[in-house]
Design a protein around this motif. Structure first.
Motif, PDB file in Angstrom:
ATOM      1  N   VAL A 194      -2.134 -10.156  -4.354  1.00  0.00           N
ATOM      2  CA  VAL A 194      -1.879  -9.927  -3.530  1.00  0.00           C
ATOM      3  C   VAL A 194      -0.010  -9.688  -3.486  1.00  0.00           C
ATOM      4  O   VAL A 194       0.522 -11.009  -4.509  1.00  0.00           O
ATOM      5  CB  VAL A 194      -1.846 -10.996  -2.438  1.00  0.00           C
ATOM      6  CG1 VAL A 194      -0.965 -11.801  -1.401  1.00  0.00           C
ATOM      7  CG2 VAL A 194      -2.987 -11.004  -1.976  1.00  0.00           C
ATOM      8  N   PRO A 195       1.031  -9.114  -3.506  1.00  0.00           N
ATOM      9  CA  PRO A 195       2.020  -9.295  -3.907  1.00  0.00           C
ATOM     10  C   PRO A 195       3.274 -10.131  -3.716  1.00  0.00           C
ATOM     11  O   PRO A 195       3.149 -10.268  -2.400  1.00  0.00           O
ATOM     12  CB  PRO A 195       2.987  -7.943  -3.889  1.00  0.00           C
ATOM     13  CG  PRO A 195       2.288  -7.348  -2.310  1.00  0.00           C
ATOM     14  CD  PRO A 195       0.853  -7.925  -2.562  1.00  0.00           C
ATOM     15  N   VAL A 196       3.738 -10.743  -4.300  1.00  0.00           N
ATOM     16  CA  VAL A 196       5.377 -11.558  -3.918  1.00  0.00           C
ATOM     17  C   VAL A 196       6.175 -10.944  -2.392  1.00  0.00           C
ATOM     18  O   VAL A 196       6.243 -11.660  -2.037  1.00  0.00           O
ATOM     19  CB  VAL A 196       6.269 -12.449  -5.258  1.00  0.00           C
ATOM     20  CG1 VAL A 196       7.002 -13.163  -4.620  1.00  0.00           C
ATOM     21  CG2 VAL A 196       5.170 -12.824  -6.502  1.00  0.00           C
ATOM     22  N   ALA A 197       6.056  -9.652  -2.249  1.00  0.00           N
ATOM     23  CA  ALA A 197       7.238  -9.377  -1.690  1.00  0.00           C
ATOM     24  C   ALA A 197       6.725  -7.174  -1.144  1.00  0.00           C
ATOM     25  O   ALA A 197       6.365  -6.962  -1.908  1.00  0.00           O
ATOM     26  CB  ALA A 197       8.660  -8.964  -1.448  1.00  0.00           C
ATOM     27  N   GLY A 198       6.774  -7.686  -0.629  1.00  0.00           N
ATOM     28  CA  GLY A 198       6.557  -6.321   0.682  1.00  0.00           C
ATOM     29  C   GLY A 198       5.195  -5.575   0.233  1.00  0.00           C
ATOM     30  O   GLY A 198       3.808  -6.132   0.667  1.00  0.00           O
TER      31      GLY A 198
ATOM     32  N   GLY B  65      -3.976  -0.730  -0.297  1.00  0.00           N
ATOM     33  CA  GLY B  65      -2.233  -1.063   0.246  1.00  0.00           C
ATOM     34  C   GLY B  65      -2.461  -2.623  -0.022  1.00  0.00           C
ATOM     35  O   GLY B  65      -3.584  -2.180   1.354  1.00  0.00           O
ATOM     36  N   ILE B  66      -1.915  -3.222  -0.143  1.00  0.00           N
ATOM     37  CA  ILE B  66      -1.976  -5.375  -0.188  1.00  0.00           C
ATOM     38  C   ILE B  66      -0.773  -4.879   0.520  1.00  0.00           C
ATOM     39  O   ILE B  66       0.761  -5.175  -0.283  1.00  0.00           O
ATOM     40  CB  ILE B  66      -2.406  -5.586  -0.984  1.00  0.00           C
ATOM     41  CG1 ILE B  66      -3.723  -4.923  -1.423  1.00  0.00           C
ATOM     42  CG2 ILE B  66      -2.632  -7.275  -0.581  1.00  0.00           C
ATOM     43  CD1 ILE B  66      -5.663  -5.434  -0.173  1.00  0.00           C
ATOM     44  N   PRO B  67      -0.287  -6.291   1.407  1.00  0.00           N
ATOM     45  CA  PRO B  67       1.062  -6.523   2.334  1.00  0.00           C
ATOM     46  C   PRO B  67       1.112  -7.800   1.352  1.00  0.00           C
ATOM     47  O   PRO B  67      -0.032  -8.857   0.899  1.00  0.00           O
ATOM     48  CB  PRO B  67       0.613  -6.696   3.555  1.00  0.00           C
ATOM     49  CG  PRO B  67      -0.337  -7.189   3.961  1.00  0.00           C
ATOM     50  CD  PRO B  67      -1.631  -6.311   2.622  1.00  0.00           C
ATOM     51  N   ALA B  68       2.355  -8.490   1.188  1.00  0.00           N
ATOM     52  CA  ALA B  68       2.971  -9.998   1.014  1.00  0.00           C
ATOM     53  C   ALA B  68       2.266 -10.656   2.139  1.00  0.00           C
ATOM     54  O   ALA B  68       2.487  -9.908   3.192  1.00  0.00           O
ATOM     55  CB  ALA B  68       4.482  -9.844   0.681  1.00  0.00           C
ATOM     56  N   LEU B  69       2.129 -12.149   1.179  1.00  0.00           N
ATOM     57  CA  LEU B  69       2.017 -12.986   2.269  1.00  0.00           C
ATOM     58  C   LEU B  69       3.367 -13.053   3.829  1.00  0.00           C
ATOM     59  O   LEU B  69       2.899 -13.635   4.652  1.00  0.00           O
ATOM     60  CB  LEU B  69       1.378 -14.644   2.011  1.00  0.00           C
ATOM     61  CG  LEU B  69       0.322 -14.398   1.234  1.00  0.00           C
ATOM     62  CD1 LEU B  69       0.239 -15.375   0.403  1.00  0.00           C
ATOM     63  CD2 LEU B  69      -1.376 -13.643   1.770  1.00  0.00           C
ATOM     64  N   ASP B  70       3.913 -13.156   3.333  1.00  0.00           N
ATOM     65  CA  ASP B  70       5.133 -13.257   4.259  1.00  0.00           C
ATOM     66  C   ASP B  70       6.720 -11.624   3.980  1.00  0.00           C
ATOM     67  O   ASP B  70       6.366 -11.570   3.227  1.00  0.00           O
ATOM     68  CB  ASP B  70       5.785 -13.843   4.214  1.00  0.00           C
ATOM     69  CG  ASP B  70       6.606 -14.900   3.298  1.00  0.00           C
ATOM     70  OD1 ASP B  70       6.424 -13.718   2.656  1.00  0.00           O
ATOM     71  OD2 ASP B  70       6.772 -16.279   3.524  1.00  0.00           O
ATOM     72  N   GLY B  71       6.986 -11.710   5.039  1.00  0.00           N
ATOM     73  CA  GLY B  71       8.458 -10.759   4.527  1.00  0.00           C
ATOM     74  C   GLY B  71       8.219  -9.824   5.798  1.00  0.00           C
ATOM     75  O   GLY B  71       7.028  -9.284   6.435  1.00  0.00           O
ATOM     76  N   ASN B  72       8.914  -8.228   4.803  1.00  0.00           N
ATOM     77  CA  ASN B  72       8.812  -7.249   6.011  1.00  0.00           C
ATOM     78  C   ASN B  72       7.345  -6.248   4.888  1.00  0.00           C
ATOM     79  O   ASN B  72       7.640  -6.254   3.756  1.00  0.00           O
ATOM     80  CB  ASN B  72       9.848  -6.050   5.206  1.00  0.00           C
ATOM     81  CG  ASN B  72       9.966  -4.910   6.714  1.00  0.00           C
ATOM     82  OD1 ASN B  72       9.543  -4.632   7.339  1.00  0.00           O
ATOM     83  ND2 ASN B  72      10.342  -4.322   6.122  1.00  0.00           N
ATOM     84  N   THR B  73       6.455  -6.085   5.502  1.00  0.00           N
ATOM     85  CA  THR B  73       5.273  -5.299   4.665  1.00  0.00           C
ATOM     86  C   THR B  73       4.761  -3.760   5.303  1.00  0.00           C
ATOM     87  O   THR B  73       3.641  -3.758   5.287  1.00  0.00           O
ATOM     88  CB  THR B  73       3.992  -5.930   4.484  1.00  0.00           C
ATOM     89  OG1 THR B  73       4.066  -7.091   5.724  1.00  0.00           O
ATOM     90  CG2 THR B  73       4.871  -7.702   3.948  1.00  0.00           C
ATOM     91  N   PHE B  74       5.880  -3.928   6.339  1.00  0.00           N
ATOM     92  CA  PHE B  74       5.356  -2.792   7.133  1.00  0.00           C
ATOM     93  C   PHE B  74       5.334  -1.941   6.400  1.00  0.00           C
ATOM     94  O   PHE B  74       5.800  -1.554   5.445  1.00  0.00           O
ATOM     95  CB  PHE B  74       6.462  -2.898   7.942  1.00  0.00           C
ATOM     96  CG  PHE B  74       6.355  -1.005   9.451  1.00  0.00           C
ATOM     97  CD1 PHE B  74       5.331  -1.667  10.032  1.00  0.00           C
ATOM     98  CD2 PHE B  74       6.182  -0.083   8.476  1.00  0.00           C
ATOM     99  CE1 PHE B  74       4.812  -0.324  11.172  1.00  0.00           C
ATOM    100  CE2 PHE B  74       6.406   1.019   9.612  1.00  0.00           C
ATOM    101  CZ  PHE B  74       5.485   0.756  10.818  1.00  0.00           C
ATOM    102  N   PRO B  75       4.094  -1.140   6.575  1.00  0.00           N
ATOM    103  CA  PRO B  75       3.176  -0.278   8.156  1.00  0.00           C
ATOM    104  C   PRO B  75       1.812  -1.350   7.707  1.00  0.00           C
ATOM    105  O   PRO B  75       1.183  -0.807   8.594  1.00  0.00           O
ATOM    106  CB  PRO B  75       3.092   0.885   7.730  1.00  0.00           C
ATOM    107  CG  PRO B  75       3.028   1.164   6.361  1.00  0.00           C
ATOM    108  CD  PRO B  75       4.062   0.426   5.697  1.00  0.00           C
ATOM    109  N   LEU B  76       1.664  -2.189   6.984  1.00  0.00           N
ATOM    110  CA  LEU B  76       0.596  -2.969   6.258  1.00  0.00           C
ATOM    111  C   LEU B  76       0.918  -4.593   7.433  1.00  0.00           C
ATOM    112  O   LEU B  76       1.570  -5.028   6.863  1.00  0.00           O
ATOM    113  CB  LEU B  76       0.212  -2.836   5.370  1.00  0.00           C
ATOM    114  CG  LEU B  76       0.278  -1.795   4.139  1.00  0.00           C
ATOM    115  CD1 LEU B  76      -0.294  -1.968   2.777  1.00  0.00           C
ATOM    116  CD2 LEU B  76      -1.297  -1.488   4.901  1.00  0.00           C
TER     117      LEU B  76
END
Length: 144
Positions: A11-15, A98-109
């Motif tokens: 899971v990425p830290v951001a995005g 595509g894997i989103p971060a746990l918070d922040g701007n992760t659009f479109p996921l």
């Protein structure tokens, strides 16, 4: 979703980032309203701790259920359910999710259900049961 903070290394830290299926997880993909209904059912039967489920918020609104690596091909999935994982019979195909971060701007996921220490992956048996129940309910509504 639970409030437990658990960020697996994939899971990425951001995005958001693309990850190869079959390495960190296998994936089951279900489109649109069916995927959301299955996810809601799975979350209900697991008391909110279904494991990692990613929603693609644009386009077909795919729902990705992330399973332990090596488990997706061991089950007979119903029509409308796509499975992705390493398959010894076809090593030429590589699939990314595509894997989103746990918070922040992760659009479109975005996370529909986050991984937790107790449930780092969706249980394939529970997912298959949820898919079967949702399909049966749909069939009951469609019969005259």
């Amino acid at each position: 979703m639970t409030d437990a903070i658990h960020r697996p290394p994939w899971v990425p830290v951001a995005g958001h980032r693309l990850r190869v299926v079959g390495v960190h997880f296998d994936a089951v993909r279900i489109e649109g309203a069916l995927g959301e209904t299955v996810a809601d059912r799975l979350i209900e039967v697991t008391d909110g701790d279904a494991g990692p489920v990613v929603l693609e918020q644009a386009g077909f609104r795919w729902m990705y259920f992330l399973l332990r690596p090596g488990t997706v091909h061991g089950h007979a999935w119903l029509p409308g359910v796509q499975r992705f994982g390493l398959n010894a019979g076809n090593m030429r195909t590589v699939t990314y999710v595509g894997i989103p971060a746990l918070d922040g701007n992760t659009f479109p996921l975005r996370w529909y259900s986050e991984p937790t220490p107790e449930t780092p992956y969706v249980a394939p048996e529970l997912l298959l049961t949820a898919v079967t129940a949702v399909r049966a309910a749909q069939a009951d509504r469609e019969e005259p």
